[in-house]
Each structure stands twice: as C-alpha cells, then as structure tokens.
Write a protein that holds these residues in place. Structure first.
Motif, PDB file in Angstrom:
ATOM      1  N   ASN A  91      -7.740   3.174 -10.473  1.00 15.68           N
ATOM      2  CA  ASN A  91      -8.623   4.133 -10.741  1.00 15.68           C
ATOM      3  C   ASN A  91      -9.132   5.278  -9.731  1.00 15.68           C
ATOM      4  O   ASN A  91      -9.456   6.383 -10.267  1.00 15.68           O
ATOM      5  CB  ASN A  91     -10.061   3.511 -11.257  1.00 15.68           C
ATOM      6  CG  ASN A  91      -9.953   2.559 -12.704  1.00 15.68           C
ATOM      7  OD1 ASN A  91      -9.053   3.065 -13.604  1.00 15.68           O
ATOM      8  ND2 ASN A  91     -10.617   1.415 -13.101  1.00 15.68           N
ATOM      9  N   HIS A  92      -9.241   4.734  -8.503  1.00 15.93           N
ATOM     10  CA  HIS A  92      -9.462   5.554  -7.299  1.00 15.93           C
ATOM     11  C   HIS A  92      -8.313   6.709  -7.450  1.00 15.93           C
ATOM     12  O   HIS A  92      -8.515   7.741  -7.156  1.00 15.93           O
ATOM     13  CB  HIS A  92      -9.472   4.960  -6.097  1.00 15.93           C
ATOM     14  CG  HIS A  92      -9.974   5.721  -4.844  1.00 15.93           C
ATOM     15  ND1 HIS A  92     -11.195   5.962  -4.702  1.00 15.93           N
ATOM     16  CD2 HIS A  92      -9.351   6.098  -3.883  1.00 15.93           C
ATOM     17  CE1 HIS A  92     -11.351   6.464  -3.648  1.00 15.93           C
ATOM     18  NE2 HIS A  92     -10.021   6.653  -3.179  1.00 15.93           N
ATOM     19  N   PHE A  93      -6.980   6.204  -7.681  1.00 18.46           N
ATOM     20  CA  PHE A  93      -6.113   7.173  -7.384  1.00 18.46           C
ATOM     21  C   PHE A  93      -6.142   8.167  -8.666  1.00 18.46           C
ATOM     22  O   PHE A  93      -5.768   9.562  -8.519  1.00 18.46           O
ATOM     23  CB  PHE A  93      -4.672   6.463  -7.697  1.00 18.46           C
ATOM     24  CG  PHE A  93      -4.171   5.581  -6.304  1.00 18.46           C
ATOM     25  CD1 PHE A  93      -4.882   6.006  -5.036  1.00 18.46           C
ATOM     26  CD2 PHE A  93      -3.265   4.752  -6.289  1.00 18.46           C
ATOM     27  CE1 PHE A  93      -4.644   5.314  -3.846  1.00 18.46           C
ATOM     28  CE2 PHE A  93      -2.684   4.181  -5.102  1.00 18.46           C
ATOM     29  CZ  PHE A  93      -3.698   4.374  -3.949  1.00 18.46           C
TER      30      PHE A  93
ATOM     31  N   TRP B  21       1.109  -1.057   0.017  1.00 19.24           N
ATOM     32  CA  TRP B  21      -0.061   0.040  -0.145  1.00 19.24           C
ATOM     33  C   TRP B  21       0.832   1.185  -0.010  1.00 19.24           C
ATOM     34  O   TRP B  21       0.453   2.050  -0.601  1.00 19.24           O
ATOM     35  CB  TRP B  21      -0.787   0.067   1.185  1.00 19.24           C
ATOM     36  CG  TRP B  21      -1.621   1.121   1.049  1.00 19.24           C
ATOM     37  CD1 TRP B  21      -1.634   2.193   2.239  1.00 19.24           C
ATOM     38  CD2 TRP B  21      -2.714   1.657   0.426  1.00 19.24           C
ATOM     39  NE1 TRP B  21      -2.715   3.269   2.092  1.00 19.24           N
ATOM     40  CE2 TRP B  21      -3.412   2.969   0.845  1.00 19.24           C
ATOM     41  CE3 TRP B  21      -3.540   1.053  -0.875  1.00 19.24           C
ATOM     42  CZ2 TRP B  21      -4.416   3.490   0.369  1.00 19.24           C
ATOM     43  CZ3 TRP B  21      -4.552   1.948  -1.350  1.00 19.24           C
ATOM     44  CH2 TRP B  21      -4.946   2.966  -0.949  1.00 19.24           C
ATOM     45  N   VAL B  22       1.883   1.261   0.835  1.00 19.07           N
ATOM     46  CA  VAL B  22       2.915   2.337   1.058  1.00 19.07           C
ATOM     47  C   VAL B  22       3.442   2.690  -0.533  1.00 19.07           C
ATOM     48  O   VAL B  22       3.501   3.784  -0.932  1.00 19.07           O
ATOM     49  CB  VAL B  22       3.967   2.161   2.131  1.00 19.07           C
ATOM     50  CG1 VAL B  22       5.042   3.340   1.717  1.00 19.07           C
ATOM     51  CG2 VAL B  22       3.171   2.108   3.265  1.00 19.07           C
ATOM     52  N   ASN B  23       3.875   1.503  -1.067  1.00 18.67           N
ATOM     53  CA  ASN B  23       4.703   1.630  -2.274  1.00 18.67           C
ATOM     54  C   ASN B  23       3.624   2.155  -3.515  1.00 18.67           C
ATOM     55  O   ASN B  23       3.919   3.002  -4.439  1.00 18.67           O
ATOM     56  CB  ASN B  23       5.138   0.031  -2.887  1.00 18.67           C
ATOM     57  CG  ASN B  23       6.291  -0.161  -1.975  1.00 18.67           C
ATOM     58  OD1 ASN B  23       7.027   0.739  -1.504  1.00 18.67           O
ATOM     59  ND2 ASN B  23       6.581  -1.490  -1.746  1.00 18.67           N
TER      60      ASN B  23
ATOM     61  N   GLU C 243       2.617   9.102  -6.300  1.00 17.34           N
ATOM     62  CA  GLU C 243       2.716  10.400  -5.749  1.00 17.34           C
ATOM     63  C   GLU C 243       1.701  11.057  -5.176  1.00 17.34           C
ATOM     64  O   GLU C 243       1.218  12.017  -5.179  1.00 17.34           O
ATOM     65  CB  GLU C 243       3.430  11.356  -6.629  1.00 17.34           C
ATOM     66  CG  GLU C 243       4.721  10.760  -7.144  1.00 17.34           C
ATOM     67  CD  GLU C 243       5.207  11.689  -8.184  1.00 17.34           C
ATOM     68  OE1 GLU C 243       4.592  12.866  -8.694  1.00 17.34           O
ATOM     69  OE2 GLU C 243       6.437  11.566  -8.722  1.00 17.34           O
ATOM     70  N   ILE C 244       0.785  10.084  -4.159  1.00 14.71           N
ATOM     71  CA  ILE C 244      -0.529  10.534  -3.656  1.00 14.71           C
ATOM     72  C   ILE C 244      -0.460   9.907  -2.176  1.00 14.71           C
ATOM     73  O   ILE C 244       0.234   8.929  -1.904  1.00 14.71           O
ATOM     74  CB  ILE C 244      -1.726   9.834  -4.442  1.00 14.71           C
ATOM     75  CG1 ILE C 244      -2.852  10.763  -3.986  1.00 14.71           C
ATOM     76  CG2 ILE C 244      -1.752   8.584  -4.552  1.00 14.71           C
ATOM     77  CD1 ILE C 244      -4.127  10.465  -4.812  1.00 14.71           C
ATOM     78  N   LYS C 245      -1.076  10.652  -1.091  1.00 11.60           N
ATOM     79  CA  LYS C 245      -1.422  10.017   0.190  1.00 11.60           C
ATOM     80  C   LYS C 245      -2.845  10.306   0.486  1.00 11.60           C
ATOM     81  O   LYS C 245      -3.309  11.382   0.520  1.00 11.60           O
ATOM     82  CB  LYS C 245      -0.253  10.747   1.067  1.00 11.60           C
ATOM     83  CG  LYS C 245      -0.544  10.225   2.439  1.00 11.60           C
ATOM     84  CD  LYS C 245      -0.109   8.932   2.493  1.00 11.60           C
ATOM     85  CE  LYS C 245       0.094   8.595   4.092  1.00 11.60           C
ATOM     86  NZ  LYS C 245      -1.330   8.612   4.847  1.00 11.60           N
TER      87      LYS C 245
ATOM     88  N   ASP D 204      -8.695  15.277  -9.469  1.00  9.30           N
ATOM     89  CA  ASP D 204      -9.265  16.440  -8.342  1.00  9.30           C
ATOM     90  C   ASP D 204      -8.064  17.447  -7.903  1.00  9.30           C
ATOM     91  O   ASP D 204      -8.602  18.716  -7.916  1.00  9.30           O
ATOM     92  CB  ASP D 204      -9.979  15.707  -7.365  1.00  9.30           C
ATOM     93  CG  ASP D 204     -11.079  15.023  -7.717  1.00  9.30           C
ATOM     94  OD1 ASP D 204     -11.765  15.178  -8.904  1.00  9.30           O
ATOM     95  OD2 ASP D 204     -11.760  13.970  -7.114  1.00  9.30           O
ATOM     96  N   LEU D 205      -6.959  16.811  -7.641  1.00  7.10           N
ATOM     97  CA  LEU D 205      -5.894  17.620  -7.062  1.00  7.10           C
ATOM     98  C   LEU D 205      -5.452  18.594  -8.042  1.00  7.10           C
ATOM     99  O   LEU D 205      -4.823  19.874  -7.850  1.00  7.10           O
ATOM    100  CB  LEU D 205      -4.975  16.593  -6.422  1.00  7.10           C
ATOM    101  CG  LEU D 205      -5.140  16.002  -5.344  1.00  7.10           C
ATOM    102  CD1 LEU D 205      -3.963  14.896  -4.993  1.00  7.10           C
ATOM    103  CD2 LEU D 205      -5.310  16.912  -4.207  1.00  7.10           C
ATOM    104  N   LYS D 206      -5.717  18.094  -9.459  1.00 12.34           N
ATOM    105  CA  LYS D 206      -5.025  19.078 -10.373  1.00 12.34           C
ATOM    106  C   LYS D 206      -5.846  20.090 -11.079  1.00 12.34           C
ATOM    107  O   LYS D 206      -5.790  20.914 -11.808  1.00 12.34           O
ATOM    108  CB  LYS D 206      -4.292  18.187 -11.590  1.00 12.34           C
ATOM    109  CG  LYS D 206      -3.253  17.564 -11.294  1.00 12.34           C
ATOM    110  CD  LYS D 206      -2.724  16.371 -12.451  1.00 12.34           C
ATOM    111  CE  LYS D 206      -1.575  15.852 -12.104  1.00 12.34           C
ATOM    112  NZ  LYS D 206      -1.002  14.761 -13.306  1.00 12.34           N
TER     113      LYS D 206
END
Length: 199
Positions: free
Chosen positions: A142-144, A95-97, A103-105, A150-152
């Motif tokens: 797809n979620h990412f 999950w961390v990888n 490049e999202i948290k 949304d962030l952009k």
C-alpha cells in the motif's frame, strides 16, 4: 554411560551443549531418570539424562535464560548471530526485488519513515524481520501504491499543436490530478491491466 561435571542449576541444554554443539542446537527436551522434562528443568546431582533431538529444532534467544554454562551460552549466541546475518542478507535482497517489482526506488528519507511506521528501531531490524517474513507486506504494498500514485500526478499537456491522432490526443486525456481510489478487492502491480471509472 558418561558422567559430566556441570555448573549448579544446569539444565538439559547445558548438558546437550557439553556433549556437542549440534546436539545442543537440535535439543527439544530430555528424559531425566526416565521422565520427560522441559528444556529449563534444573538438573540434580546423580540425574541420568537422555537428550531428545529434532532436525527441525533451532535455538532461540530465550534459551540464553535457560543455560548457565559458558559453553552453552557461546553455542547459542554463535547460532543466533549466524541466523541474524542470514536473515539480514535475505531481507535486503527481498527489499531490492520488491522495489524492482513496483518499479520504484524510495528515497532514504521515505525508507526511514517506512521503517519507523512499521515500528522497527533501525533498518537492519527491518531487514531481518523481512528476511524472516515477519513484516506486514500488505502495508509495504500500500505504501508503494501511494508513492506511485503521487509520482503519476503530473499536469495534463494542453498544447493545442499536439497531433490529435497520438495516444496523447485530447479525446483520450484523463485528468490524473483527481483523487484515485483503488477497489478494496484489487491490488494491481506494475504491468497489470487496469480499468478505471470516472465518477
């Protein structure tokens, strides 16, 4: 030949664990009186048993329904707990990888929402499934993508004094507030070159 005293309704698994835990963990079946029988076969007094083993065999939760001896139950539960812990650790690392690759948290709230949508009861259950590679990884990707989109979505800088020769010049600006649709055949990840078309 060795005689074993086992509880009534014992199975080849009970017998295998009575010999050694490793023999039980790797048991794939048995020959009883020269005939191959399944793991849940109920032994009878005087049966002659030959345990069949494989290095690829692993205990499963269903085995607990097959055995009646406490020794066998303890051996199975101990193995399952160790496997659960191993998969949990592996899942957390994956999950961390995954988040680093994109490049999202995710926030705690977003993560809990994702776990719920994937129909897991809690975070540990999700991590274990991820460690086993039983998770719908395409759904996570797809979620990412949606989160990154949304962030952009930030307003365009309309400052007239900005240098026209910079990469932010008016001629190169794109309104990223318009809807973005990814082609069904393409699944870019951060760092990939992307060609877009404004329609």
């Amino acid at each position: 030949k060795e005689c074993k005293n086992l509880p009534i309704n014992s199975t080849p698994l009970d017998f295998a664990y009575s010999v050694h835990t490793d023999i039980g963990n790797s048991c794939i079946g048995a020959k009883v009186n020269g005939r191959i029988v399944p793991l849940n076969y109920r032994l009878k007094n005087g049966d002659q048993i030959e345990i069949l083993n494989s290095n690829n065999q692993k205990p499963t939760k269903e085995w607990l329904d097959y055995v009646v001896s406490q020794r066998a139950k303890n051996g199975i539960m101990q193995y399952l707990k160790l496997e659960q812990k191993k998969y949990l650790t592996t899942g957390i690392d994956l999950w961390v990888n995954l988040q680093n690759d994109f490049e999202i948290k995710l926030t705690d709230s977003d993560f809990r929402d994702l776990v719920k949508k994937l129909k897991y009861d809690n975070e540990d259950e999700f991590f274990v499934a991820l460690g086993k590679q039983d998770v719908d990884i395409d759904y996570i990707h797809n979620h990412f993508y949606h989160k990154l989109k949304d962030l952009k979505r930030t307003p365009i800088d309309n400052d007239p004094d900005r240098n026209e020769n910079t990469s932010e010049s008016a001629s190169n600006k794109i309104n990223i507030n318009v809807p973005i649709v990814y082609s069904e055949c393409c699944y870019p990840i951060p760092g990939d070159r992307i060609v877009g078309e404004i329609v």
